[in-house]
Design a protein around this motif. Structure first.
Motif, PDB file in Angstrom:
ATOM      1  N   GLU A 243       9.422  15.398  -9.950  1.00 48.48           N
ATOM      2  CA  GLU A 243       9.850  16.777 -10.215  1.00 48.48           C
ATOM      3  C   GLU A 243       9.467  17.256 -11.612  1.00 48.48           C
ATOM      4  O   GLU A 243       9.214  18.441 -11.837  1.00 48.48           O
ATOM      5  CB  GLU A 243      11.367  16.882 -10.023  1.00 48.48           C
ATOM      6  N   LYS A 244       9.405  16.303 -12.579  1.00 49.73           N
ATOM      7  CA  LYS A 244       9.085  16.655 -13.964  1.00 49.73           C
ATOM      8  C   LYS A 244       7.595  16.633 -14.266  1.00 49.73           C
ATOM      9  O   LYS A 244       7.192  16.860 -15.397  1.00 49.73           O
ATOM     10  CB  LYS A 244       9.825  15.718 -14.915  1.00 49.73           C
ATOM     11  N   GLY A 245       6.782  16.346 -13.253  1.00 51.23           N
ATOM     12  CA  GLY A 245       5.328  16.354 -13.465  1.00 51.23           C
ATOM     13  C   GLY A 245       4.741  15.019 -13.855  1.00 51.23           C
ATOM     14  O   GLY A 245       3.562  14.931 -14.173  1.00 51.23           O
ATOM     15  N   HIS A 246       5.547  13.940 -13.813  1.00 53.81           N
ATOM     16  CA  HIS A 246       5.036  12.597 -14.133  1.00 53.81           C
ATOM     17  C   HIS A 246       4.390  11.990 -12.897  1.00 53.81           C
ATOM     18  O   HIS A 246       4.966  12.052 -11.803  1.00 53.81           O
ATOM     19  CB  HIS A 246       6.165  11.697 -14.632  1.00 53.81           C
ATOM     20  N   PRO A 247       3.220  11.376 -13.032  1.00 55.55           N
ATOM     21  CA  PRO A 247       2.531  10.777 -11.873  1.00 55.55           C
ATOM     22  C   PRO A 247       3.388   9.676 -11.231  1.00 55.55           C
ATOM     23  O   PRO A 247       4.035   8.890 -11.919  1.00 55.55           O
ATOM     24  CB  PRO A 247       1.250  10.196 -12.484  1.00 55.55           C
ATOM     25  N   ILE A 248       3.388   9.645  -9.902  1.00 55.88           N
ATOM     26  CA  ILE A 248       4.060   8.565  -9.176  1.00 55.88           C
ATOM     27  C   ILE A 248       3.137   7.350  -9.186  1.00 55.88           C
ATOM     28  O   ILE A 248       1.966   7.453  -8.792  1.00 55.88           O
ATOM     29  CB  ILE A 248       4.351   8.976  -7.706  1.00 55.88           C
ATOM     30  N   PRO A 249       3.607   6.177  -9.655  1.00 55.98           N
ATOM     31  CA  PRO A 249       2.752   4.972  -9.665  1.00 55.98           C
ATOM     32  C   PRO A 249       2.206   4.683  -8.274  1.00 55.98           C
ATOM     33  O   PRO A 249       2.876   4.936  -7.258  1.00 55.98           O
ATOM     34  CB  PRO A 249       3.713   3.863 -10.122  1.00 55.98           C
ATOM     35  N   ALA A 250       0.994   4.160  -8.222  1.00 53.79           N
ATOM     36  CA  ALA A 250       0.312   3.931  -6.936  1.00 53.79           C
ATOM     37  C   ALA A 250       1.139   3.073  -5.996  1.00 53.79           C
ATOM     38  O   ALA A 250       1.203   3.333  -4.788  1.00 53.79           O
ATOM     39  CB  ALA A 250      -1.051   3.288  -7.187  1.00 53.79           C
ATOM     40  N   ASN A 251       1.798   2.036  -6.538  1.00 51.18           N
ATOM     41  CA  ASN A 251       2.544   1.127  -5.665  1.00 51.18           C
ATOM     42  C   ASN A 251       3.844   1.722  -5.127  1.00 51.18           C
ATOM     43  O   ASN A 251       4.513   1.115  -4.302  1.00 51.18           O
ATOM     44  CB  ASN A 251       2.837  -0.192  -6.388  1.00 51.18           C
ATOM     45  N   GLN A 252       4.221   2.945  -5.603  1.00 51.80           N
ATOM     46  CA  GLN A 252       5.424   3.607  -5.105  1.00 51.80           C
ATOM     47  C   GLN A 252       5.099   4.746  -4.143  1.00 51.80           C
ATOM     48  O   GLN A 252       6.004   5.378  -3.611  1.00 51.80           O
ATOM     49  CB  GLN A 252       6.242   4.152  -6.282  1.00 51.80           C
ATOM     50  N   ARG A 253       3.828   4.968  -3.885  1.00 52.21           N
ATOM     51  CA  ARG A 253       3.432   6.049  -2.991  1.00 52.21           C
ATOM     52  C   ARG A 253       3.555   5.591  -1.542  1.00 52.21           C
ATOM     53  O   ARG A 253       3.243   4.434  -1.215  1.00 52.21           O
ATOM     54  CB  ARG A 253       2.008   6.500  -3.301  1.00 52.21           C
ATOM     55  N   PRO A 254       4.013   6.471  -0.658  1.00 48.01           N
ATOM     56  CA  PRO A 254       4.286   6.081   0.729  1.00 48.01           C
ATOM     57  C   PRO A 254       3.123   5.403   1.440  1.00 48.01           C
ATOM     58  O   PRO A 254       3.315   4.421   2.154  1.00 48.01           O
ATOM     59  CB  PRO A 254       4.650   7.410   1.391  1.00 48.01           C
ATOM     60  N   ILE A 255       1.886   5.904   1.255  1.00 46.56           N
ATOM     61  CA  ILE A 255       0.763   5.326   1.991  1.00 46.56           C
ATOM     62  C   ILE A 255       0.469   3.899   1.511  1.00 46.56           C
ATOM     63  O   ILE A 255       0.129   3.015   2.308  1.00 46.56           O
ATOM     64  CB  ILE A 255      -0.491   6.225   1.878  1.00 46.56           C
ATOM     65  N   THR A 264       6.644   1.873   8.697  1.00 52.45           N
ATOM     66  CA  THR A 264       6.585   3.327   8.485  1.00 52.45           C
ATOM     67  C   THR A 264       7.467   3.685   7.296  1.00 52.45           C
ATOM     68  O   THR A 264       8.628   3.283   7.226  1.00 52.45           O
ATOM     69  CB  THR A 264       7.072   4.078   9.730  1.00 52.45           C
ATOM     70  N   ILE A 265       6.918   4.420   6.354  1.00 54.42           N
ATOM     71  CA  ILE A 265       7.643   4.848   5.153  1.00 54.42           C
ATOM     72  C   ILE A 265       7.834   6.362   5.231  1.00 54.42           C
ATOM     73  O   ILE A 265       6.869   7.113   5.395  1.00 54.42           O
ATOM     74  CB  ILE A 265       6.880   4.482   3.866  1.00 54.42           C
ATOM     75  N   THR A 266       9.086   6.796   5.109  1.00 58.86           N
ATOM     76  CA  THR A 266       9.403   8.222   5.221  1.00 58.86           C
ATOM     77  C   THR A 266      10.260   8.661   4.038  1.00 58.86           C
ATOM     78  O   THR A 266      11.258   8.015   3.729  1.00 58.86           O
ATOM     79  CB  THR A 266      10.153   8.519   6.530  1.00 58.86           C
ATOM     80  N   THR A 267       9.833   9.726   3.397  1.00 59.05           N
ATOM     81  CA  THR A 267      10.683  10.333   2.373  1.00 59.05           C
ATOM     82  C   THR A 267      11.569  11.370   3.040  1.00 59.05           C
ATOM     83  O   THR A 267      11.354  11.722   4.194  1.00 59.05           O
ATOM     84  CB  THR A 267       9.846  11.000   1.262  1.00 59.05           C
ATOM     85  N   ILE A 268      12.550  11.874   2.328  1.00 57.56           N
ATOM     86  CA  ILE A 268      13.452  12.899   2.858  1.00 57.56           C
ATOM     87  C   ILE A 268      13.363  14.134   1.971  1.00 57.56           C
ATOM     88  O   ILE A 268      12.882  14.058   0.840  1.00 57.56           O
ATOM     89  CB  ILE A 268      14.904  12.387   2.923  1.00 57.56           C
ATOM     90  N   PRO A 269      13.859  15.310   2.457  1.00 58.94           N
ATOM     91  CA  PRO A 269      13.712  16.552   1.692  1.00 58.94           C
ATOM     92  C   PRO A 269      14.294  16.498   0.289  1.00 58.94           C
ATOM     93  O   PRO A 269      13.821  17.180  -0.606  1.00 58.94           O
ATOM     94  CB  PRO A 269      14.447  17.585   2.559  1.00 58.94           C
ATOM     95  N   ILE A 302      -1.648   6.576   9.049  1.00 58.44           N
ATOM     96  CA  ILE A 302      -1.584   8.020   9.290  1.00 58.44           C
ATOM     97  C   ILE A 302      -0.609   8.618   8.282  1.00 58.44           C
ATOM     98  O   ILE A 302       0.525   8.156   8.156  1.00 58.44           O
ATOM     99  CB  ILE A 302      -1.097   8.334  10.717  1.00 58.44           C
ATOM    100  N   LEU A 303      -1.058   9.628   7.554  1.00 61.04           N
ATOM    101  CA  LEU A 303      -0.234  10.293   6.547  1.00 61.04           C
ATOM    102  C   LEU A 303       0.086  11.709   7.024  1.00 61.04           C
ATOM    103  O   LEU A 303      -0.821  12.502   7.287  1.00 61.04           O
ATOM    104  CB  LEU A 303      -0.972  10.350   5.209  1.00 61.04           C
TER     105      LEU A 303
END
Length: 567
Positions: A243-255, A264-269, A302-303
Motif C-alpha cells: 500500500e505504501k509503494g514498497h516492492p513485494i519481495p519475489a518470494n512473497q508474490r503469489p505466483i 493454490t495461493i489466494t489473496t483477499i480484498p 495460472i494467474l
C-alpha cells in the motif's frame, strides 16, 4: 382549546418517524425503565415516551395511563414537539390554551405537564418525553435539567435502532463482497477458449514464469498486446507493491509461492497487494495463483487478478460510516455520564436513597451504551488500519493485577472464586492500553458466563517454542496470558465462529443479553496487528480456557493518528 400545531416539515418528519420502525411495536424494558424512573424522581403518576404520528400520539412507553394512544389534535405532546426547550404547563386550568382541553376537564384530569422533544439521528423531531400530574405544581430549573437528561437517555435508546440498521447494512455489504470474491474463484478457466472470455485479468506462465497465454481482458487492463507479452517474464508486464509503494519481495508474490509450494495461493480484498503497470497506473487487486501439475510435475501456473478498488472504497466507506455514527452517538451518553455523576455527588442538592438508586441505574445503563459505542469506534479504526501501537517496557504482572483490581467488584457480586498464578517481575514491550483491552475482555467474559459461586483462574507464564498449550503448538518463545473458568462453555458447533465480529453463541445470548459480540473480535484483531495470537478450548456446561500469546520480543509498534479506546 388550542389544537396542537403542525410543523412546516411534517412530511419529512413523518418519514423520519416511520424509518425508526418503532410505531405499534410491543413494550420494551429499555424504554419502560426510563418512564418508571421519571415517575419516581418527580413523584408524578404519569410519564410517557410519546411518538407523534400523523393524527395520533402513540406511547412507546407509558406509566399511569390505561391506553397506548390518543388524539394528536388535543395532545399536550403535540405542542411540546415544537418547543425549543422544556415545555412546561404549571397549571392547565390557568392556561387558556388548555383550560377546556378534554384531558383537563375529563379523565385523566391533567393539571400539570412538562415535556422535552425527542430528535431522530437525522435531526427530525419524532416525539416527546414527558411527565404529567393531576395537580398543579412548580417546576424548578433543576427539575428541567433532570427531565432533559432523562429525555436524552430516551433519545439515545430511540436512535440506537439506527445504529443497529447501520450494522445490518454493513453485514449485507460484507456478504456481497464475499459473494463477488467466491464468484471470481468459481470462474477458473478449463481451456483456452474459456480463459480468453473471462473478464478478470488472466495470465498463464511456464515453470520459469515466462508468459505462454495472455487473455483479452488482460490486454485491456495492462495495455500490452498478447503477441508482445507472450514469452516475456511476468515482472516485465507488471510490478507488485504494498500500500505504501514498497516492492513485494519475489518470494512473497503469489505466483512464486504457488510454484514453490504446489498449492493454490489466494489473496483477499483486505490484503494490500497493488499491481503497477508500465504507464504508471496502479490499483489494489485480489490475486489467485494456481500451479498447473502434469504427471506429478509442475509445468506452470495460472494467474488471475481483479481490480478491487470499488470493494476497498465500499469497505472503507462502511467503516467510516460506523465510525461517524458512533461519534454522533457518543456525545449524548458522555453528557449524561457527567450530569449523573454531578447529581450523585450532591453538588446539585441532596436526594433521598430511592432517587440516588435511580440515578445509579441511569449511570449503569448509560455506561453500557458508552462501552458499545467505544467498541464500535475501535472496530472501525482497526478495519481502517487507523490506530497506533505504542510500545514501552512494562511490568506485565502489575498491568494484569491492575485490571483484576478494577473487576474485583464484579467478581465479588457473583461470589466467584478468583485464583491467580502470575509470572513475577516479567518485563515486556507492550502497548499497555491495548493489552488492558485484551485482559479486560477475556476476564469480563469469564465473569459474565460463569454461574454464581463458580471459579476463575488467571495465569501468565513464559512458554517455549514448540510447547503445546490448549492443543496449539507455539511457533516462537512467547509470553502467554491464560483465563480459565467453570462457566457454561461454548457449543462445539459454534466454536469456529467465536472470533467473528458481532457473533454470540446461543447459550451466551440466553445468559447475558447485554453482550455486543465485539470483545473477542477486538482482542484477536489487536493481537493479529501486534504479532500475537489467541485461541481457546471449551466444553459446553464445563467451562472454557482462553490463551493470548505475545512474542517474547514484545508487541510490534505501529504509527497512526488515533489510539484505540480502552475501558
Amino acid at each position: 382549546m388550542e389544537k396542537a400545531p403542525i410543523p412546516k416539515n411534517e412530511k419529512e418528519r413523518l418519514l423520519s418517524l416511520y424509518k425508526l420502525g418503532l410505531l405499534d411495536t410491543k413494550p420494551e424494558e429499555r424504554f419502560d425503565r426510563i418512564t418508571r424512573t421519571a415517575t419516581k424522581i418527580f413523584n408524578v403518576p404519569i410519564s410517557t415516551l410519546t411518538l407523534i404520528d400523523a393524527k395520533r400520539e402513540w406511547f412507546k412507553s407509558c406509566v399511569g395511563l390505561p391506553v397506548r394512544e390518543g388524539d394528536r389534535a388535543i395532545s399536550f405532546c403535540g405542542h411540546a414537539l415544537l418547543a425549543n426547550d422544556v415545555f412546561v404547563i404549571p397549571d392547565t386550568k390557568k392556561d387558556k390554551r388548555f383550560l377546556d382541553n378534554p384531558m383537563v376537564i375529563g379523565k385523566p384530569f391533567i393539571r400539570f405537564y412538562a415535556g422535552v422533544p425527542i430528535v431522530n439521528a437525522d435531526g427530525e423531531r419524532v416525539g416527546v418525553f414527558c411527565v404529567k400530574d393531576t395537580k398543579p405544581r412548580k417546576f424548578s430549573k433543576n427539575d428541567k435539567e433532570i427531565l432533559k437528561n432523562l429525555a436524552a437517555w430516551a433519545e439515545l435508546e430511540v436512535n440506537s435502532r439506527n445504529l443497529s440498521l447501520a450494522l445490518a447494512e454493513e453485514k449485507k455489504l460484507q456478504k456481497k463482497l464475499t459473494e463477488q470474491y467466491n464468484e471470481a474463484e468459481r470462474s477458473k478457466a478449463k481451456d483456452e477458449a474459456i480463459l480468453a472470455s473471462v473478464g478478470d485479468g488472466m495470465i498463464v506462465v511456464d515453470k520459469n514464469r515466462k508468459i505462454i497465454f495472455f487473455s483479452k481482458s488482460t490486454e485491456e487492463i495492462t495495455k500490452w498486446k498478447a503477441e508482445d507479452a507472450v514469452g516475456r517474464h511476468t515482472s516485465e508486464i507488471m510490478q507488485m507493491e504494498d500500500e505504501k509503494g514498497h516492492p513485494i519481495p519475489a518470494n512473497q508474490r503469489p505466483i512464486h509461492q504457488a510454484l514453490a509450494t504446489r498449492k493454490t495461493i489466494t489473496t483477499i480484498p483486505t490484503t494490500s497487494y497493488y499491481l503497477v503497470f508500465k504507464d504508471g497506473r496502479r490499483f489494489p487487486a485480489t490475486i489467485t495463483a494456481t500451479p498447473v501439475i502434469y504427471k506429478k510435475g509442475i509445468i506452470g501456473a495460472i494467474l488471475i487478478f481483479r481490480d478491487v478498488t470499488k470493494e476497498k472504497e465500499i469497505d472503507k466507506a462502511k467503516s467510516e460510516f460506523i465510525s461517524l455514527a458512533s461519534h454522533q452517538l457518543k456525545t449524548p451518553p458522555t453528557a449524561i455520564k457527567l450530569l449523573t455523576e454531578r447529581l450523585l455527588s450532591g453538588k446539585m442538592g441532596e436526594f433521598n436513597e430511592n432517587q440516588k438508586e435511580y440515578f445509579r441505574e441511569i449511570r449503569s445503563s448509560n455506561q453500557r451504551m458508552i462501552d458499545l459505542v467505544n467498541a464500535l469506534l475501535n472496530v472501525s479504526r482497526i478495519e481502517l488500519g487507523a490506530f497506533t501501537i505504542q510500545v514501552s517496557k512494562k511490568n506485565v504482572s502489575a498491568v494484569i493485577s491492575g485490571v483484576l483490581d478494577e473487576l474485583q467488584s464484579l467478581i465479588e457480586k457473583k461470589k466467584l472464586k478468583l485464583k491467580t498464578a502470575l509470572e513475577k517481575n516479567m518485563m515486556l514491550m507492550l502497548d499497555e492500553s491495548l493489552f488492558r483491552i485484551i485482559i479486560n475482555n477475556l476476564v469480563t467474559n469469564a465473569i459474565n458466563y460463569t454461574a454464581e459461586g463458580g471459579s476463575i483462574r488467571v495465569e501468565s507464564k513464559i512458554a517455549e517454542k514448540g510447547e503445546m498449550l490448549g492443543k496449539n503448538i507455539l511457533k516462537e518463545k512467547s509470553f502467554v496470558f491464560i483465563v480459565s473458568d467453570t462457566g457454561q462453555g461454548i457449543p462445539q458447533k459454534e466454536q469456529s465462529r467465536i472470533f467473528t465480529k458481532l457473533f454470540r453463541a446461543d447459550n451466551a445470548i440466553e445468559q447475558h443479553t447485554d453482550g455486543t459480540g465485539l470483545g473477542l473480535y477486538l482482542s484477536k484483531s489487536i493481537l493479529d496487528h501486534c504479532g500475537g495470537s489467541i485461541w481457546f478450548t471449551s466444553r459446553e456446561n464445563e467451562g472454557s480456557v482462553f490463551y493470548a500469546a505475545i512474542p517474547i520480543a514484545g508487541m510490534k509498534a505501529k504509527s497512526s493518528e488515533k489510539m484505540l479506546i480502552g475501558r
